[in-house]
Design a protein around this motif. Structure first.
Motif, PDB file in Angstrom:
ATOM      1  N   ALA A 128     -41.362 -10.341   8.903  1.00 47.94           N
ATOM      2  CA  ALA A 128     -42.785 -10.919   8.624  1.00 47.94           C
ATOM      3  C   ALA A 128     -43.602  -9.879   7.373  1.00 47.94           C
ATOM      4  CB  ALA A 128     -43.769 -10.751   9.771  1.00 47.94           C
ATOM      5  N   SER A 129     -43.256  -8.668   7.394  1.00 45.85           N
ATOM      6  CA  SER A 129     -43.792  -7.473   6.721  1.00 45.85           C
ATOM      7  C   SER A 129     -43.277  -8.024   5.155  1.00 45.85           C
ATOM      8  CB  SER A 129     -43.510  -6.403   6.884  1.00 45.85           C
ATOM      9  OG  SER A 129     -43.961  -6.148   8.218  1.00 45.85           O
ATOM     10  N   ARG A 130     -41.926  -8.232   4.980  1.00 46.52           N
ATOM     11  CA  ARG A 130     -41.533  -8.601   3.774  1.00 46.52           C
ATOM     12  C   ARG A 130     -41.769  -9.805   3.055  1.00 46.52           C
ATOM     13  NH1 ARG A 130     -38.021  -5.350   1.220  1.00 46.52           N
ATOM     14  NH2 ARG A 130     -37.025  -7.021   0.107  1.00 46.52           N
ATOM     15  N   MET A 131     -42.029 -10.688   3.967  1.00 50.15           N
ATOM     16  CA  MET A 131     -42.604 -12.230   3.566  1.00 50.15           C
ATOM     17  C   MET A 131     -44.082 -11.849   2.978  1.00 50.15           C
ATOM     18  SD  MET A 131     -41.132 -15.160   3.062  1.00 50.15           S
ATOM     19  CE  MET A 131     -42.410 -16.262   2.983  1.00 50.15           C
ATOM     20  N   ALA A 132     -44.819 -11.295   3.770  1.00 51.74           N
ATOM     21  CA  ALA A 132     -46.197 -10.920   3.540  1.00 51.74           C
ATOM     22  C   ALA A 132     -46.452 -10.232   2.121  1.00 51.74           C
ATOM     23  CB  ALA A 132     -46.940 -10.305   4.639  1.00 51.74           C
ATOM     24  N   ALA A 133     -45.694  -9.345   1.883  1.00 53.29           N
ATOM     25  CA  ALA A 133     -45.667  -8.552   0.594  1.00 53.29           C
ATOM     26  C   ALA A 133     -45.311  -9.696  -0.623  1.00 53.29           C
ATOM     27  CB  ALA A 133     -44.721  -7.382   0.632  1.00 53.29           C
ATOM     28  N   TRP A 134     -44.138 -10.338  -0.160  1.00 51.97           N
ATOM     29  CA  TRP A 134     -43.715 -11.056  -1.207  1.00 51.97           C
ATOM     30  C   TRP A 134     -44.754 -12.249  -1.599  1.00 51.97           C
ATOM     31  CZ3 TRP A 134     -40.856  -9.816  -4.796  1.00 51.97           C
ATOM     32  CH2 TRP A 134     -39.487  -9.175  -4.515  1.00 51.97           C
ATOM     33  N   LEU A 135     -45.639 -12.636  -0.565  1.00 52.72           N
ATOM     34  CA  LEU A 135     -46.733 -13.547  -0.771  1.00 52.72           C
ATOM     35  C   LEU A 135     -47.819 -13.011  -1.741  1.00 52.72           C
ATOM     36  CD1 LEU A 135     -48.008 -16.265  -0.259  1.00 52.72           C
ATOM     37  CD2 LEU A 135     -48.953 -15.124   1.896  1.00 52.72           C
ATOM     38  N   TYR A 136     -47.979 -11.793  -1.593  1.00 60.18           N
ATOM     39  CA  TYR A 136     -48.927 -11.210  -2.458  1.00 60.18           C
ATOM     40  C   TYR A 136     -48.457 -11.119  -3.832  1.00 60.18           C
ATOM     41  CZ  TYR A 136     -52.725  -9.420   0.512  1.00 60.18           C
ATOM     42  OH  TYR A 136     -53.605  -9.155   1.429  1.00 60.18           O
ATOM     43  N   VAL A 137     -47.039 -10.846  -3.928  1.00 59.78           N
ATOM     44  CA  VAL A 137     -46.546 -10.774  -5.643  1.00 59.78           C
ATOM     45  C   VAL A 137     -46.672 -12.196  -6.025  1.00 59.78           C
ATOM     46  CG1 VAL A 137     -44.457 -10.471  -6.818  1.00 59.78           C
ATOM     47  CG2 VAL A 137     -45.158  -8.878  -5.204  1.00 59.78           C
ATOM     48  N   ALA A 138     -46.299 -13.287  -5.052  1.00 60.01           N
ATOM     49  CA  ALA A 138     -46.295 -14.781  -5.812  1.00 60.01           C
ATOM     50  C   ALA A 138     -47.772 -14.998  -6.131  1.00 60.01           C
ATOM     51  CB  ALA A 138     -45.787 -15.460  -4.460  1.00 60.01           C
ATOM     52  N   ASN A 139     -48.756 -14.432  -5.410  1.00 61.07           N
ATOM     53  CA  ASN A 139     -50.296 -14.889  -5.503  1.00 61.07           C
ATOM     54  C   ASN A 139     -50.541 -14.343  -6.908  1.00 61.07           C
ATOM     55  OD1 ASN A 139     -50.798 -16.929  -3.595  1.00 61.07           O
ATOM     56  ND2 ASN A 139     -51.439 -14.909  -2.109  1.00 61.07           N
ATOM     57  N   ILE A 140     -50.124 -13.097  -7.131  1.00 61.88           N
ATOM     58  CA  ILE A 140     -50.240 -12.586  -8.529  1.00 61.88           C
ATOM     59  C   ILE A 140     -49.866 -13.277  -9.657  1.00 61.88           C
ATOM     60  CG2 ILE A 140     -49.965 -10.398  -9.836  1.00 61.88           C
ATOM     61  CD1 ILE A 140     -50.350  -8.815  -7.284  1.00 61.88           C
ATOM     62  N   LEU A 141     -48.428 -13.778  -9.356  1.00 62.24           N
ATOM     63  CA  LEU A 141     -47.989 -14.255 -10.612  1.00 62.24           C
ATOM     64  C   LEU A 141     -48.541 -15.610 -10.742  1.00 62.24           C
ATOM     65  CD1 LEU A 141     -44.196 -13.235 -10.074  1.00 62.24           C
ATOM     66  CD2 LEU A 141     -45.658 -12.511 -11.847  1.00 62.24           C
ATOM     67  N   LEU A 142     -48.755 -16.544  -9.563  1.00 56.16           N
ATOM     68  CA  LEU A 142     -49.375 -17.925  -9.945  1.00 56.16           C
ATOM     69  C   LEU A 142     -50.944 -17.889 -10.289  1.00 56.16           C
ATOM     70  CD1 LEU A 142     -47.696 -19.323  -6.631  1.00 56.16           C
ATOM     71  CD2 LEU A 142     -47.084 -19.863  -9.007  1.00 56.16           C
ATOM     72  N   ASN A 143     -51.292 -16.756 -10.217  1.00 53.39           N
ATOM     73  CA  ASN A 143     -52.803 -16.735 -10.654  1.00 53.39           C
ATOM     74  C   ASN A 143     -52.942 -16.027 -11.839  1.00 53.39           C
ATOM     75  OD1 ASN A 143     -54.823 -17.704  -8.580  1.00 53.39           O
ATOM     76  ND2 ASN A 143     -53.237 -16.679  -7.300  1.00 53.39           N
ATOM     77  N   LEU A 144     -51.892 -15.975 -12.738  1.00 51.62           N
ATOM     78  CA  LEU A 144     -52.149 -15.412 -14.063  1.00 51.62           C
ATOM     79  C   LEU A 144     -52.532 -16.525 -15.023  1.00 51.62           C
ATOM     80  CD1 LEU A 144     -48.626 -13.274 -14.377  1.00 51.62           C
ATOM     81  CD2 LEU A 144     -51.012 -12.282 -14.192  1.00 51.62           C
ATOM     82  N   ASP A 145     -53.295 -15.999 -15.810  1.00 57.83           N
ATOM     83  CA  ASP A 145     -53.756 -16.818 -17.037  1.00 57.83           C
ATOM     84  C   ASP A 145     -52.531 -17.656 -17.660  1.00 57.83           C
ATOM     85  OD1 ASP A 145     -55.754 -18.294 -18.613  1.00 57.83           O
ATOM     86  OD2 ASP A 145     -55.282 -16.861 -20.251  1.00 57.83           O
ATOM     87  N   GLU A 146     -51.647 -16.772 -18.010  1.00 52.03           N
ATOM     88  CA  GLU A 146     -50.353 -17.117 -18.603  1.00 52.03           C
ATOM     89  C   GLU A 146     -49.782 -18.522 -17.913  1.00 52.03           C
ATOM     90  OE1 GLU A 146     -46.702 -15.217 -20.927  1.00 52.03           O
ATOM     91  OE2 GLU A 146     -48.160 -14.063 -19.942  1.00 52.03           O
ATOM     92  N   THR A 147     -49.803 -18.285 -16.444  1.00 50.94           N
ATOM     93  CA  THR A 147     -49.022 -19.160 -15.654  1.00 50.94           C
ATOM     94  C   THR A 147     -49.874 -20.612 -15.514  1.00 50.94           C
ATOM     95  OG1 THR A 147     -48.328 -17.479 -14.225  1.00 50.94           O
ATOM     96  CG2 THR A 147     -48.442 -19.686 -13.413  1.00 50.94           C
ATOM     97  N   ILE A 148     -51.193 -20.738 -15.465  1.00 47.10           N
ATOM     98  CA  ILE A 148     -52.323 -21.462 -15.372  1.00 47.10           C
ATOM     99  C   ILE A 148     -52.622 -22.388 -16.428  1.00 47.10           C
ATOM    100  CG2 ILE A 148     -54.588 -22.348 -14.605  1.00 47.10           C
ATOM    101  CD1 ILE A 148     -52.407 -21.328 -12.353  1.00 47.10           C
ATOM    102  N   THR A 149     -52.633 -21.740 -17.661  1.00 51.85           N
ATOM    103  CA  THR A 149     -53.201 -22.470 -18.795  1.00 51.85           C
ATOM    104  C   THR A 149     -52.275 -22.566 -20.111  1.00 51.85           C
ATOM    105  OG1 THR A 149     -54.641 -20.388 -19.642  1.00 51.85           O
ATOM    106  CG2 THR A 149     -55.654 -21.892 -18.199  1.00 51.85           C
ATOM    107  N   LYS A 150     -51.254 -21.469 -20.098  1.00 56.45           N
ATOM    108  CA  LYS A 150     -50.687 -21.599 -21.207  1.00 56.45           C
ATOM    109  C   LYS A 150     -49.220 -21.971 -21.186  1.00 56.45           C
ATOM    110  CE  LYS A 150     -53.112 -17.876 -23.665  1.00 56.45           C
ATOM    111  NZ  LYS A 150     -54.396 -17.751 -22.664  1.00 56.45           N
ATOM    112  N   GLY A 151     -48.985 -22.642 -20.033  1.00 53.91           N
ATOM    113  CA  GLY A 151     -47.553 -23.246 -19.603  1.00 53.91           C
ATOM    114  C   GLY A 151     -47.238 -24.301 -20.355  1.00 53.91           C
TER     115      GLY A 151
END
Length: 151
Positions: A128-151
């Motif tokens: 669970a600890s590793r999954m939770a840490a990966w979720l934080y990284v995933a949220n950062i990447l999915l919330n990048l302006d480059e991910t949302i508007t420039k794709g």
């Protein structure tokens, strides 16, 4: 991201409204683009985006599980998945530091990790600890302006 969303004219899906989706009343050639705080709140709290984050976290946590793939390599892979370009070393360094900090936090507070990641969302062989840490990284990447508007 909303291909299978039921469209109601009287009550449009909030994510569509927040991201300037046309109302389907007329043909629109160019969509207007805005940047508002509601978009950030939608990306962090909408159940669809939370589910997307968990899916990416699972993919990262299990990528190369039986090989010698490092966390840095997983982060570089995730970056390429999200923004369709290779990550700069400084970007990988920053995300690796975030991952390590969150992993340490969740290892020190296992109840928080279990509360964040449901048992059904934990792949076999990944705590669970590793999954939770990966979720934080995933949220950062999915919330990048480059991910949302420039794709």
């Amino acid at each position: 991201r909303g291909v299978y969303v039921i469209w109601r004219r009287s009550a449009p899906y909030p994510s569509f409204t927040n991201f300037d989706a046309p109302d389907r009343g007329a043909c629109v050639i160019n969509r207007s683009r805005t940047n508002t705080p509601l978009q950030a709140l939608t990306l962090l709290n909408d159940p669809a985006y939370v589910e997307i984050g968990v899916g990416l976290a699972k993919r990262l946590a299990t990528k190369g599980l039986n090989s010698d793939m490092t966390d840095r390599e997983r982060i570089a892979y995730a970056f390429r998945l999200c923004v369709a370009r290779a990550a700069k070393p400084v970007e990988v360094d920053h995300l690796t530091k975030v991952f390590e900090q969150e992993l340490k936090y969740f290892q020190d507070h296992p109840q928080a990790a279990q509360k964040l990641i449901a048992a059904d969302d934990r792949p076999e062989g990944v705590g669970a600890s590793r999954m939770a840490a990966w979720l934080y990284v995933a949220n950062i990447l999915l919330n990048l302006d480059e991910t949302i508007t420039k794709g």
